[in-house]
Design a protein around this motif. Structure first.
Motif, PDB file in Angstrom:
ATOM      1  N   LYS A  86      -5.901  15.026  -9.578  1.00  0.00           N
ATOM      2  CA  LYS A  86      -6.546  13.722  -9.385  1.00  0.00           C
ATOM      3  C   LYS A  86      -5.537  12.701  -8.884  1.00  0.00           C
ATOM      4  O   LYS A  86      -5.851  11.880  -8.017  1.00  0.00           O
ATOM      5  CB  LYS A  86      -7.173  13.233 -10.690  1.00  0.00           C
ATOM      6  CG  LYS A  86      -8.454  13.926 -11.052  1.00  0.00           C
ATOM      7  CD  LYS A  86      -9.032  13.345 -12.333  1.00  0.00           C
ATOM      8  CE  LYS A  86     -10.273  14.082 -12.765  1.00  0.00           C
ATOM      9  NZ  LYS A  86     -10.818  13.547 -14.028  1.00  0.00           N
ATOM     10  N   LYS A 139       1.976   6.751  -6.857  1.00  0.00           N
ATOM     11  CA  LYS A 139       0.979   7.771  -7.217  1.00  0.00           C
ATOM     12  C   LYS A 139       1.563   9.166  -7.013  1.00  0.00           C
ATOM     13  O   LYS A 139       1.308  10.083  -7.799  1.00  0.00           O
ATOM     14  CB  LYS A 139      -0.293   7.615  -6.385  1.00  0.00           C
ATOM     15  CG  LYS A 139      -1.041   6.338  -6.622  1.00  0.00           C
ATOM     16  CD  LYS A 139      -1.830   6.380  -7.899  1.00  0.00           C
ATOM     17  CE  LYS A 139      -2.627   5.100  -8.055  1.00  0.00           C
ATOM     18  NZ  LYS A 139      -3.148   4.940  -9.375  1.00  0.00           N
ATOM     19  N   GLN A 180       0.833  -1.203   0.000  1.00  0.00           N
ATOM     20  CA  GLN A 180       0.000   0.000   0.000  1.00  0.00           C
ATOM     21  C   GLN A 180       0.872   1.259   0.000  1.00  0.00           C
ATOM     22  O   GLN A 180       0.592   2.221  -0.714  1.00  0.00           O
ATOM     23  CB  GLN A 180      -0.933   0.015   1.218  1.00  0.00           C
ATOM     24  CG  GLN A 180      -2.036  -1.006   1.157  1.00  0.00           C
ATOM     25  CD  GLN A 180      -2.993  -0.752   0.011  1.00  0.00           C
ATOM     26  OE1 GLN A 180      -3.249   0.383  -0.368  1.00  0.00           O
ATOM     27  NE2 GLN A 180      -3.517  -1.815  -0.553  1.00  0.00           N
ATOM     28  N   MET A 206      -4.962  13.226  -5.257  1.00  0.00           N
ATOM     29  CA  MET A 206      -6.075  12.687  -4.470  1.00  0.00           C
ATOM     30  C   MET A 206      -6.002  11.170  -4.384  1.00  0.00           C
ATOM     31  O   MET A 206      -6.258  10.579  -3.325  1.00  0.00           O
ATOM     32  CB  MET A 206      -7.413  13.128  -5.065  1.00  0.00           C
ATOM     33  CG  MET A 206      -7.685  14.594  -4.846  1.00  0.00           C
ATOM     34  SD  MET A 206      -9.253  15.279  -5.469  1.00  0.00           S
ATOM     35  CE  MET A 206     -10.105  13.988  -6.232  1.00  0.00           C
ATOM     36  N   LYS A 207      -5.630  10.509  -5.472  1.00  0.00           N
ATOM     37  CA  LYS A 207      -5.494   9.052  -5.455  1.00  0.00           C
ATOM     38  C   LYS A 207      -4.376   8.629  -4.508  1.00  0.00           C
ATOM     39  O   LYS A 207      -4.494   7.634  -3.798  1.00  0.00           O
ATOM     40  CB  LYS A 207      -5.223   8.520  -6.861  1.00  0.00           C
ATOM     41  CG  LYS A 207      -6.435   8.529  -7.753  1.00  0.00           C
ATOM     42  CD  LYS A 207      -6.114   7.932  -9.102  1.00  0.00           C
ATOM     43  CE  LYS A 207      -7.334   7.886  -9.993  1.00  0.00           C
ATOM     44  NZ  LYS A 207      -7.046   7.294 -11.305  1.00  0.00           N
ATOM     45  N   ARG A 208      -3.284   9.381  -4.507  1.00  0.00           N
ATOM     46  CA  ARG A 208      -2.183   9.076  -3.600  1.00  0.00           C
ATOM     47  C   ARG A 208      -2.633   9.193  -2.155  1.00  0.00           C
ATOM     48  O   ARG A 208      -2.360   8.323  -1.322  1.00  0.00           O
ATOM     49  CB  ARG A 208      -1.007  10.014  -3.864  1.00  0.00           C
ATOM     50  CG  ARG A 208       0.161   9.733  -2.920  1.00  0.00           C
ATOM     51  CD  ARG A 208       0.955  10.916  -2.541  1.00  0.00           C
ATOM     52  NE  ARG A 208       0.126  12.015  -2.105  1.00  0.00           N
ATOM     53  CZ  ARG A 208       0.566  13.236  -1.927  1.00  0.00           C
ATOM     54  NH1 ARG A 208       1.804  13.526  -2.175  1.00  0.00           N
ATOM     55  NH2 ARG A 208      -0.231  14.189  -1.503  1.00  0.00           N
ATOM     56  N   ASP A 209      -3.349  10.264  -1.852  1.00  0.00           N
ATOM     57  CA  ASP A 209      -3.852  10.449  -0.495  1.00  0.00           C
ATOM     58  C   ASP A 209      -4.802   9.318  -0.101  1.00  0.00           C
ATOM     59  O   ASP A 209      -4.779   8.835   1.031  1.00  0.00           O
ATOM     60  CB  ASP A 209      -4.554  11.799  -0.365  1.00  0.00           C
ATOM     61  CG  ASP A 209      -3.581  12.964  -0.483  1.00  0.00           C
ATOM     62  OD1 ASP A 209      -2.363  12.748  -0.323  1.00  0.00           O
ATOM     63  OD2 ASP A 209      -4.043  14.090  -0.745  1.00  0.00           O
ATOM     64  N   ALA A 210      -5.616   8.887  -1.052  1.00  0.00           N
ATOM     65  CA  ALA A 210      -6.544   7.786  -0.781  1.00  0.00           C
ATOM     66  C   ALA A 210      -5.780   6.498  -0.482  1.00  0.00           C
ATOM     67  O   ALA A 210      -6.159   5.747   0.423  1.00  0.00           O
ATOM     68  CB  ALA A 210      -7.477   7.582  -1.963  1.00  0.00           C
ATOM     69  N   LYS A 211      -4.710   6.239  -1.224  1.00  0.00           N
ATOM     70  CA  LYS A 211      -3.901   5.035  -0.979  1.00  0.00           C
ATOM     71  C   LYS A 211      -3.277   5.091   0.407  1.00  0.00           C
ATOM     72  O   LYS A 211      -3.233   4.095   1.126  1.00  0.00           O
ATOM     73  CB  LYS A 211      -2.802   4.893  -2.036  1.00  0.00           C
ATOM     74  CG  LYS A 211      -3.297   4.482  -3.377  1.00  0.00           C
ATOM     75  CD  LYS A 211      -3.707   3.037  -3.380  1.00  0.00           C
ATOM     76  CE  LYS A 211      -4.172   2.625  -4.754  1.00  0.00           C
ATOM     77  NZ  LYS A 211      -4.768   1.320  -4.775  1.00  0.00           N
ATOM     78  N   GLU A 212      -2.777   6.271   0.792  1.00  0.00           N
ATOM     79  CA  GLU A 212      -2.176   6.404   2.120  1.00  0.00           C
ATOM     80  C   GLU A 212      -3.220   6.195   3.210  1.00  0.00           C
ATOM     81  O   GLU A 212      -2.964   5.512   4.209  1.00  0.00           O
ATOM     82  CB  GLU A 212      -1.512   7.771   2.264  1.00  0.00           C
ATOM     83  CG  GLU A 212      -0.238   7.911   1.462  1.00  0.00           C
ATOM     84  CD  GLU A 212       0.372   9.298   1.546  1.00  0.00           C
ATOM     85  OE1 GLU A 212      -0.280  10.217   2.094  1.00  0.00           O
ATOM     86  OE2 GLU A 212       1.492   9.463   1.063  1.00  0.00           O
ATOM     87  N   LEU A 213      -4.397   6.788   3.029  1.00  0.00           N
ATOM     88  CA  LEU A 213      -5.459   6.612   4.015  1.00  0.00           C
ATOM     89  C   LEU A 213      -5.904   5.161   4.106  1.00  0.00           C
ATOM     90  O   LEU A 213      -6.184   4.650   5.194  1.00  0.00           O
ATOM     91  CB  LEU A 213      -6.647   7.508   3.675  1.00  0.00           C
ATOM     92  CG  LEU A 213      -6.433   9.002   3.888  1.00  0.00           C
ATOM     93  CD1 LEU A 213      -7.629   9.777   3.356  1.00  0.00           C
ATOM     94  CD2 LEU A 213      -6.205   9.308   5.345  1.00  0.00           C
ATOM     95  N   LYS A 214      -5.944   4.493   2.954  1.00  0.00           N
ATOM     96  CA  LYS A 214      -6.334   3.091   2.946  1.00  0.00           C
ATOM     97  C   LYS A 214      -5.314   2.247   3.713  1.00  0.00           C
ATOM     98  O   LYS A 214      -5.693   1.347   4.464  1.00  0.00           O
ATOM     99  CB  LYS A 214      -6.438   2.598   1.497  1.00  0.00           C
ATOM    100  CG  LYS A 214      -6.943   1.185   1.371  1.00  0.00           C
ATOM    101  CD  LYS A 214      -7.087   0.798  -0.100  1.00  0.00           C
ATOM    102  CE  LYS A 214      -7.564  -0.636  -0.230  1.00  0.00           C
ATOM    103  NZ  LYS A 214      -7.664  -1.041  -1.638  1.00  0.00           N
TER     104      LYS A 214
END
Length: 106
Positions: free
Chosen positions: A81, A33, A26, A84-92
Motif C-alpha cells: 500500500k 513514502k 510533491q 502504491m501511495k508513493r507511486d500516486a504521489k509521483e504521478l500527482k
C-alpha cells in the motif's frame, strides 16, 4: 523600514518560486513514502525469515510459525500500500507539472 523591504522581497521571491516549491514538496512526499515502504518491506522480510527459521520471540500456542507468517503477510500488504501511495504521489507531481505547462504558468 529595512524589515518591511526585506519581507516584501521575501514574499515576492516566494510568489515567483511557488510553482517550483510545490513540485519539490510533491517529490519530497513521494520520497518519504518510498522510504516508509522500504522499511515496511524489510520488516516483513524479517518477520517471514523468523517464522521460517523459528528465531526470535515465540510463545507456545500464540505465535506459532503459521501465525507469524500471517503477521509477515499483513506487513507485506501494508508495504505494498505504501508503494502504491508513493507511486500516486509521483504521478500527482507529474500531472501537476504537465497541467502548469499546458496552462502556460511555468
Amino acid at each position: 523600514m529595512k524589515k518591511v523591504l526585506m519581507l516584501a522581497s521575501v514574499f515576492a521571491l516566494l510568489s515567483v518560486a511557488q510553482s517550483g516549491f510545490a513540485q519539490a514538496v510533491q517529490e519530497a512526499k513521494a520520497a518519504k513514502k518510498e522510504m516508509k515502504a522500504e522499511k515496511k518491506i524489510a520488516k516483513a522480510k524479517e518477520h517471514r525469515m523468523e517464522a521460517r527459521t523459528h528465531k526470535g520471540l515465540e510463545i507456545n500456542g500464540i505465535s506459532d510459525p503459521k501465525t507469524r507468517m500471517a503477521k509477515a503477510d499483513r506487513k507485506m500488504e501494508k508495504a505494498e500500500k505504501k508503494v502504491m501511495k508513493r507511486d500516486a504521489k509521483e504521478l500527482k507531481a507529474v500531472a501537476k507539472d504537465k497541467k502548469k505547462k499546458a496552462e502556460g504558468i511555468d
